[in-house]
Scaffold this motif. Structure first.
Motif, PDB file in Angstrom:
ATOM      1  N   SER A 134     -13.084 100.554  49.071  1.00 21.54           N
ATOM      2  CA  SER A 134     -11.638 100.754  48.983  1.00 21.54           C
ATOM      3  C   SER A 134     -11.264 102.119  48.432  1.00 21.54           C
ATOM      4  CB  SER A 134     -11.014  99.658  48.110  1.00 21.54           C
ATOM      5  OG  SER A 134     -11.469  99.768  46.760  1.00 21.54           O
ATOM      6  N   LYS A 135     -12.216 102.833  47.836  1.00 15.67           N
ATOM      7  CA  LYS A 135     -11.934 104.148  47.273  1.00 15.67           C
ATOM      8  C   LYS A 135     -11.848 105.188  48.386  1.00 15.67           C
ATOM      9  CE  LYS A 135     -12.082 102.541  43.078  1.00 15.67           C
ATOM     10  NZ  LYS A 135     -10.846 102.424  42.265  1.00 15.67           N
ATOM     11  N   ALA A 136     -11.045 106.203  48.134  1.00 14.06           N
ATOM     12  CA  ALA A 136     -10.907 107.309  49.085  1.00 14.06           C
ATOM     13  C   ALA A 136     -11.887 108.405  48.705  1.00 14.06           C
ATOM     14  CB  ALA A 136      -9.468 107.827  49.078  1.00 14.06           C
ATOM     15  N   PHE A 137     -12.895 108.630  49.523  1.00 14.12           N
ATOM     16  CA  PHE A 137     -13.869 109.692  49.283  1.00 14.12           C
ATOM     17  C   PHE A 137     -14.429 110.144  50.621  1.00 14.12           C
ATOM     18  CE2 PHE A 137     -15.955 105.612  48.975  1.00 14.12           C
ATOM     19  CZ  PHE A 137     -17.085 105.752  49.770  1.00 14.12           C
ATOM     20  N   ARG A 138     -15.082 111.274  50.598  1.00 14.01           N
ATOM     21  CA  ARG A 138     -15.629 111.829  51.831  1.00 14.01           C
ATOM     22  C   ARG A 138     -16.805 110.965  52.307  1.00 14.01           C
ATOM     23  NH1 ARG A 138     -17.013 118.097  51.820  1.00 14.01           N
ATOM     24  NH2 ARG A 138     -14.727 118.064  51.528  1.00 14.01           N
ATOM     25  N   ARG A 140     -16.381 107.900  53.632  1.00 11.80           N
ATOM     26  CA  ARG A 140     -16.116 106.480  53.387  1.00 11.80           C
ATOM     27  C   ARG A 140     -16.396 105.633  54.622  1.00 11.80           C
ATOM     28  NH1 ARG A 140     -10.141 104.533  51.710  1.00 11.80           N
ATOM     29  NH2 ARG A 140      -9.736 105.418  53.787  1.00 11.80           N
ATOM     30  N   GLY A 141     -16.073 106.138  55.803  1.00 17.04           N
ATOM     31  CA  GLY A 141     -16.341 105.384  57.024  1.00 17.04           C
ATOM     32  C   GLY A 141     -17.816 105.131  57.233  1.00 17.04           C
ATOM     33  N   ARG A 144     -18.913 102.390  54.788  1.00 18.95           N
ATOM     34  CA  ARG A 144     -18.483 101.065  55.246  1.00 18.95           C
ATOM     35  C   ARG A 144     -19.369 100.555  56.371  1.00 18.95           C
ATOM     36  NH1 ARG A 144     -11.807 101.053  55.448  1.00 18.95           N
ATOM     37  NH2 ARG A 144     -11.476 101.278  53.199  1.00 18.95           N
ATOM     38  N   GLN A 214      -6.824  95.713  49.984  1.00 18.68           N
ATOM     39  CA  GLN A 214      -5.913  96.590  50.705  1.00 18.68           C
ATOM     40  C   GLN A 214      -4.476  96.095  50.685  1.00 18.68           C
ATOM     41  OE1 GLN A 214      -7.800  96.873  54.554  1.00 18.68           O
ATOM     42  NE2 GLN A 214      -9.104  98.585  53.921  1.00 18.68           N
ATOM     43  N   ASP A 218      -0.469 100.525  45.563  1.00 18.02           N
ATOM     44  CA  ASP A 218      -0.961 101.558  44.655  1.00 18.02           C
ATOM     45  C   ASP A 218      -0.055 101.721  43.446  1.00 18.02           C
ATOM     46  OD1 ASP A 218      -3.071 102.031  46.365  1.00 18.02           O
ATOM     47  OD2 ASP A 218      -2.016 103.622  47.474  1.00 18.02           O
TER      48      ASP A 218
END
Length: 366
Positions: A134-138, A140-141, A144, A214, A218
């Motif tokens: 769920s974190k936003a980082f480079r 991430r896809g 997953r 999700q 936020d």
């Protein structure tokens, strides 16, 4: 002008009015028409096998040579509940991890042990996976996709892969620097199955938990950070409570799936290993030995065990497997009424009653 409050008895409850309106405007018939194909499929796929198993459990094979005539006979005869009574009155002793005991009891303990340990480990690891995904980082896809790969692998393929890893000359012993017989009939076999099952199905809980994460806005976390909440406080007081409905359903599905575990221990450890024999495997071996009646009886015992566990999940943990907002709201209202009644009883006050009144008023004074 004065306002008057007139208590009136409603002509019909809201539920009755709602049902009447649904039927009167044709929506009830439309709903039945839309649901009927699904119910037909469920009846054919689920209902018929259950009824056939119940019928089969009441019969026993009558094949063999008649001692009085010496003629080979075949067929089956009605024995009633004898297959069920024989389960508990004619034990077959085996030696497993839990000691020497009835084979059915040993399979029951193995099934329960696998279920508890696997589901607890999968829940912890799955929630951790969901938080990471769920974190936003480079990248991430990519993370997953990598996490979900084990869940997409067929179970029998996973079983054979882990059998190679836990072989006497496999990677596991090389990394540990020991010679452990993981695939023999011992406690190590149980832990090998648990490790393989957790590796494969923890992403399932992570996927459902991620869907719940999700839905959390936020702004909730931003407000918590403004109030000085630490990361652990945000996780325990915001994330877990809000993701609980999705997590409980995921745990319920995994629990019911683990209770019928068959292909992983069968394909990984093999047959005749009582340390990993589950109820599903026991029923399969009985069926493979052409003892169809006892096999059906063992399957029904497992089915009843799963039904009891599912009932306890829904009642005690409040698993919302339907997801109906109206049903959930009614349940919450009943819960609040019960709490209010208990509070009133503890304080010596009469229990509050729901008010059913209509308010009519005239012109307000100027």
């Amino acid at each position: 002008m004065t306002a008057s409050v007139t208590a009136t008895k409603p002509s019909a409850s809201p539920d009755h009015r709602r049902k009447k309106n649904l039927l009167s405007d044709g929506q009830g018939a439309l709903a039945a028409a839309l649901v009927s194909p699904t119910m037909l499929v469920i009846t054919l796929v689920v209902g018929f096998p259950i009824l056939f198993s119940v019928r089969e459990s009441l019969f026993a094979s009558n094949s063999g040579i008649d001692p009085s005539t010496g003629i080979l006979q075949s067929g089956e005869q009605f024995v009633g509940l004898s297959n069920f009574t024989n389960i508990f009155t004619n034990p077959t002793l085996v030696i497993g991890v839990f000691g020497s005991m009835d084979r059915l009891v040993n399979a029951f303990l193995n099934t329960t042990f696998f279920t508890v340990v696997c589901v607890v480990a999968e829940t912890i690891i799955g929630v951790a996976m969901a938080v990471i995904m769920s974190k936003a980082f480079r990248g991430r896809g990519l993370v997953r996709a990598a996490i979900l790969v084990p869940w997409a692998i067929p179970t029998i393929v996973s079983a054979k892969m882990w059998a190679l890893i836990f072989d006497a000359n496999g990677v596991a012993n090389k990394l540990l620097g020991q010679d452990i017989l993981w695939l023999a009939d011992n406690s190590y076999s149980q832990w090998a199955v648990i490790i393989a099952d957790v590796w494969k199905t923890a992403p399932f809980i992570g996927l459902l938990t991620l869907a719940g994460l999700q839905t959390i806005p936020d702004e909730v976390y931003e407000a918590a950070r403004v109030d000085g909440a630490s990361a652990w406080q945000q996780f325990t007081r915001i994330t877990l409570p809000l993701v609980q409905p999705a997590l409980v359903v995921a745990v319920l599905f995994r629990t019911l799936d683990t209770m019928r575990m068959f292909d992983l221990p069968f394909g990984m450890i093999g047959a005749g290993k009582y340390s990993v024999e589950t109820l599903s495997m026991f029923a399969y071996f009985e069926n493979n030995a052409l003892r169809y009646g006892p096999a059906a009886a063992y399957s029904i015992v497992l089915f009843l065990y799963i039904v009891v566990v599912a009932f306890l999940f829904v009642k005690l943990l409040g698993a919302d497997v339907v997801g109906d907002p109206e049903t959930k709201a009614l349940a919450e209202a009943r819960k609040r009424r019960r709490i209010a009644a208990r509070t009133a009883k503890a304080e010596g006050r009469p229990a509050p009653q729901p008010v059913r009144s209509t308010i009519t008023s005239g012109d307000s004074p100027t």
